[in-house]
Design a protein around this motif. Structure first.
Motif, PDB file in Angstrom:
ATOM      1  N   ALA A   1      11.034  -0.884  -1.710  1.00 15.09           N
ATOM      2  CA  ALA A   1      11.143  -2.085  -0.878  1.00 15.09           C
ATOM      3  C   ALA A   1      11.366  -1.749   0.590  1.00 15.09           C
ATOM      4  CB  ALA A   1      12.279  -2.979  -1.385  1.00 15.09           C
ATOM      5  N   ALA A   2      11.987  -0.609   0.858  1.00 17.19           N
ATOM      6  CA  ALA A   2      12.342  -0.268   2.235  1.00 17.19           C
ATOM      7  C   ALA A   2      11.239   0.451   2.987  1.00 17.19           C
ATOM      8  CB  ALA A   2      13.606   0.596   2.243  1.00 17.19           C
ATOM      9  N   ALA A   3      10.422   1.239   2.289  1.00 18.69           N
ATOM     10  CA  ALA A   3       9.465   2.094   2.992  1.00 18.69           C
ATOM     11  C   ALA A   3       8.091   2.174   2.347  1.00 18.69           C
ATOM     12  CB  ALA A   3      10.031   3.506   3.122  1.00 18.69           C
ATOM     13  N   PHE A   4       8.009   2.119   1.044  1.00 18.75           N
ATOM     14  CA  PHE A   4       6.732   2.292   0.357  1.00 18.75           C
ATOM     15  C   PHE A   4       5.882   1.031   0.437  1.00 18.75           C
ATOM     16  CE2 PHE A   4       3.830   2.676  -3.248  1.00 18.75           C
ATOM     17  CZ  PHE A   4       3.517   4.023  -3.271  1.00 18.75           C
ATOM     18  N   ALA A   5       6.497  -0.115   0.216  1.00 19.60           N
ATOM     19  CA  ALA A   5       5.744  -1.377   0.190  1.00 19.60           C
ATOM     20  C   ALA A   5       6.637  -2.511   0.669  1.00 19.60           C
ATOM     21  CB  ALA A   5       5.217  -1.648  -1.208  1.00 19.60           C
ATOM     22  N   GLN A   6       7.076  -2.417   1.923  1.00 20.97           N
ATOM     23  CA  GLN A   6       8.013  -3.415   2.438  1.00 20.97           C
ATOM     24  C   GLN A   6       7.387  -4.803   2.600  1.00 20.97           C
ATOM     25  OE1 GLN A   6       6.959  -0.775   4.231  1.00 20.97           O
ATOM     26  NE2 GLN A   6       6.562  -1.303   6.363  1.00 20.97           N
ATOM     27  N   HIS A   7       6.046  -4.888   2.545  1.00 21.24           N
ATOM     28  CA  HIS A   7       5.385  -6.184   2.641  1.00 21.24           C
ATOM     29  C   HIS A   7       5.084  -6.787   1.269  1.00 21.24           C
ATOM     30  CE1 HIS A   7       3.657  -5.098   6.894  1.00 21.24           C
ATOM     31  NE2 HIS A   7       4.973  -5.183   6.865  1.00 21.24           N
ATOM     32  N   ALA A   8       5.409  -6.074   0.220  1.00 23.86           N
ATOM     33  CA  ALA A   8       5.109  -6.548  -1.135  1.00 23.86           C
ATOM     34  C   ALA A   8       6.106  -7.618  -1.572  1.00 23.86           C
ATOM     35  CB  ALA A   8       5.139  -5.375  -2.113  1.00 23.86           C
ATOM     36  N   THR A   9       5.711  -8.397  -2.564  1.00 26.28           N
ATOM     37  CA  THR A   9       6.628  -9.367  -3.143  1.00 26.28           C
ATOM     38  C   THR A   9       7.674  -8.639  -3.985  1.00 26.28           C
ATOM     39  OG1 THR A   9       5.358  -9.649  -5.183  1.00 26.28           O
ATOM     40  CG2 THR A   9       4.730 -11.034  -3.293  1.00 26.28           C
ATOM     41  N   ALA A  10       8.753  -9.321  -4.292  1.00 24.66           N
ATOM     42  CA  ALA A  10       9.799  -8.715  -5.119  1.00 24.66           C
ATOM     43  C   ALA A  10       9.237  -8.294  -6.473  1.00 24.66           C
ATOM     44  CB  ALA A  10      10.951  -9.699  -5.297  1.00 24.66           C
ATOM     45  N   GLN A  11       8.349  -9.104  -7.034  1.00 27.52           N
ATOM     46  CA  GLN A  11       7.753  -8.777  -8.325  1.00 27.52           C
ATOM     47  C   GLN A  11       6.881  -7.529  -8.224  1.00 27.52           C
ATOM     48  OE1 GLN A  11       5.116 -11.794  -9.939  1.00 27.52           O
ATOM     49  NE2 GLN A  11       5.648 -11.230 -12.034  1.00 27.52           N
ATOM     50  N   GLU A  12       6.112  -7.420  -7.153  1.00 23.06           N
ATOM     51  CA  GLU A  12       5.262  -6.237  -6.959  1.00 23.06           C
ATOM     52  C   GLU A  12       6.104  -4.983  -6.775  1.00 23.06           C
ATOM     53  OE1 GLU A  12       1.443  -8.487  -4.853  1.00 23.06           O
ATOM     54  OE2 GLU A  12       3.091  -7.719  -3.623  1.00 23.06           O
ATOM     55  N   VAL A  13       7.189  -5.093  -6.028  1.00 23.41           N
ATOM     56  CA  VAL A  13       8.080  -3.943  -5.829  1.00 23.41           C
ATOM     57  C   VAL A  13       8.689  -3.507  -7.157  1.00 23.41           C
ATOM     58  CG1 VAL A  13      10.274  -3.216  -4.810  1.00 23.41           C
ATOM     59  CG2 VAL A  13       8.584  -4.423  -3.413  1.00 23.41           C
TER      60      VAL A  13
ATOM     61  N   HIS B   1     -10.735   2.096  10.597  1.00 25.02           N
ATOM     62  CA  HIS B   1     -10.313   0.701  10.585  1.00 25.02           C
ATOM     63  C   HIS B   1      -8.789   0.711  10.506  1.00 25.02           C
ATOM     64  CE1 HIS B   1     -14.381  -1.020   9.611  1.00 25.02           C
ATOM     65  NE2 HIS B   1     -14.562   0.265   9.320  1.00 25.02           N
ATOM     66  N   SER B   2      -8.161  -0.341  10.946  1.00 24.54           N
ATOM     67  CA  SER B   2      -6.708  -0.403  10.849  1.00 24.54           C
ATOM     68  C   SER B   2      -6.272  -1.806  10.497  1.00 24.54           C
ATOM     69  CB  SER B   2      -6.043   0.052  12.153  1.00 24.54           C
ATOM     70  OG  SER B   2      -6.333  -0.846  13.202  1.00 24.54           O
ATOM     71  N   CYS B   3      -5.090  -1.912   9.909  1.00 22.72           N
ATOM     72  CA  CYS B   3      -4.528  -3.218   9.582  1.00 22.72           C
ATOM     73  C   CYS B   3      -3.013  -3.126   9.668  1.00 22.72           C
ATOM     74  CB  CYS B   3      -4.973  -3.695   8.202  1.00 22.72           C
ATOM     75  SG  CYS B   3      -4.434  -2.663   6.828  1.00 22.72           S
ATOM     76  N   GLU B   4      -2.374  -4.267   9.864  1.00 15.32           N
ATOM     77  CA  GLU B   4      -0.912  -4.309   9.971  1.00 15.32           C
ATOM     78  C   GLU B   4      -0.324  -4.293   8.563  1.00 15.32           C
ATOM     79  OE1 GLU B   4       0.603  -4.033  12.948  1.00 15.32           O
ATOM     80  OE2 GLU B   4      -1.450  -3.805  13.659  1.00 15.32           O
ATOM     81  N   ALA B   5      -0.443  -3.151   7.923  1.00 16.22           N
ATOM     82  CA  ALA B   5      -0.008  -3.024   6.533  1.00 16.22           C
ATOM     83  C   ALA B   5       1.040  -1.936   6.406  1.00 16.22           C
ATOM     84  CB  ALA B   5      -1.205  -2.704   5.637  1.00 16.22           C
ATOM     85  N   ASP B   6       1.756  -1.979   5.289  1.00 14.68           N
ATOM     86  CA  ASP B   6       2.728  -0.940   4.957  1.00 14.68           C
ATOM     87  C   ASP B   6       1.995   0.233   4.301  1.00 14.68           C
ATOM     88  OD1 ASP B   6       2.141  -1.867   2.378  1.00 14.68           O
ATOM     89  OD2 ASP B   6       3.958  -3.098   2.267  1.00 14.68           O
ATOM     90  N   HIS B   7       2.747   1.106   3.644  1.00 17.26           N
ATOM     91  CA  HIS B   7       2.150   2.292   3.036  1.00 17.26           C
ATOM     92  C   HIS B   7       1.251   1.965   1.839  1.00 17.26           C
ATOM     93  CE1 HIS B   7       1.731   6.460   1.907  1.00 17.26           C
ATOM     94  NE2 HIS B   7       2.274   6.253   0.713  1.00 17.26           N
ATOM     95  N   ALA B   8       1.351   0.750   1.333  1.00 14.30           N
ATOM     96  CA  ALA B   8       0.605   0.401   0.121  1.00 14.30           C
ATOM     97  C   ALA B   8      -0.383  -0.741   0.360  1.00 14.30           C
ATOM     98  CB  ALA B   8       1.573   0.032  -0.996  1.00 14.30           C
ATOM     99  N   PRO B   9      -1.330  -0.582   1.275  1.00 11.81           N
ATOM    100  CA  PRO B   9      -2.306  -1.656   1.490  1.00 11.81           C
ATOM    101  C   PRO B   9      -3.129  -1.967   0.252  1.00 11.81           C
ATOM    102  CG  PRO B   9      -2.928   0.327   2.720  1.00 11.81           C
ATOM    103  CD  PRO B   9      -1.549   0.546   2.196  1.00 11.81           C
TER     104      PRO B   9
END
Length: 231
Positions: A132-144, A201-209
């Motif tokens: 949740a803090a670094a790998f996929a901070q934009h993910a939902t709680a369920q995804e994390v 290409h780039s996007c405003e994503a975390d480590h797990a786009p």
């Protein structure tokens, strides 16, 4: 020919399995494409390359090979003739003579990046709170929760092996930079992509786009597949 005649092989990185590509698989299938998630043992770079080669041997026709994170080193190390294009998603792309560790630790470490060290078995686990803090901070709680529950450790041996001439020197490549990545520095991603001569290409994503920006990843893979057909 349509993009449906180009196969896609998706390769997971450290602390993940093929399910991490779930949204991308659904997106590609919706466009009529054959998508397969390869399974890596994460026991050594050589073992992982051998496993990916076994998957590629089963496929007829051109392949777009996509790798996330650590898997960038794996997709760059295969030599299968049916690989027509490479897609790097927030991935590591060591050059000849470099190791995964060389590029992973090249840039500044994000303040919220976890401290990593092998256990007594030589395996590196990601602390559960790091998802949740670094790998996929934009993910939902369920995804994390799912990412943490299915995580697979990576052997320290995987990141210490020097790579041979990478395939990106001989195949066209695309690179999606995750600008809010807390695991692999975005500056390092840009450096690797430029060095490769990749289409960037780039996007405003975390480590797990592949989880949190799956549509963007899917679109890029389809673009690579179309380029294969247009050649």
């Amino acid at each position: 020919m349509s993009v449906g005649e180009v196969n896609v092989v998706l390769v997971h990185g450290a602390w993940a399995d093929g399910s991490s590509w779930g949204k991308v698989i659904h997106g590609l299938k919706a466009r009529g494409m054959n998508a397969i998630a390869a399974a890596l043992p994460l026991t050594s770079l050589g073992d992982d390359v051998a496993a990916l080669n076994r998957t590629l041997e089963r496929i007829d026709g051109p392949v777009v090979l996509a790798g996330h994170a650590y898997a960038g080193a794996v997709i760059g190390s295969v030599r299968a003739e049916n690989v027509a294009a490479l897609v790097y998603v927030a991935a590591l792309a060591p050059d000849e003579g470099e190791t995964v560790a060389d590029v992973f630790y090249r840039g500044e470490t994000h303040p919220q990046a976890p401290k990593l060290a092998p256990d007594s078995h030589g395996l590196i686990w990601l602390p559960e709170d790091a998802f949740a803090a670094a790998f996929a901070q934009h993910a939902t709680a369920q995804e994390v929760q799912l990412l943490a529950a299915v995580q697979r450790p990576i052997a320290a041996a995987c990141i210490g092996e020097k790579v041979a001439r990478p395939l990106w020197k001989d195949r066209p490549s695309w690179f999606l930079v995750a600008e809010e990545d807390r695991m692999i520095s975005p500056a390092t991603q840009h450096f690797m992509a430029r060095r490769m001569g990749a289409e960037v290409h780039s996007c405003e994503a975390d480590h797990a786009p592949i989880v949190t920006a799956a549509q963007t990843v899917t679109d890029l893979i389809v673009k690579a597949a179309q380029a294969v057909l247009d050649r």
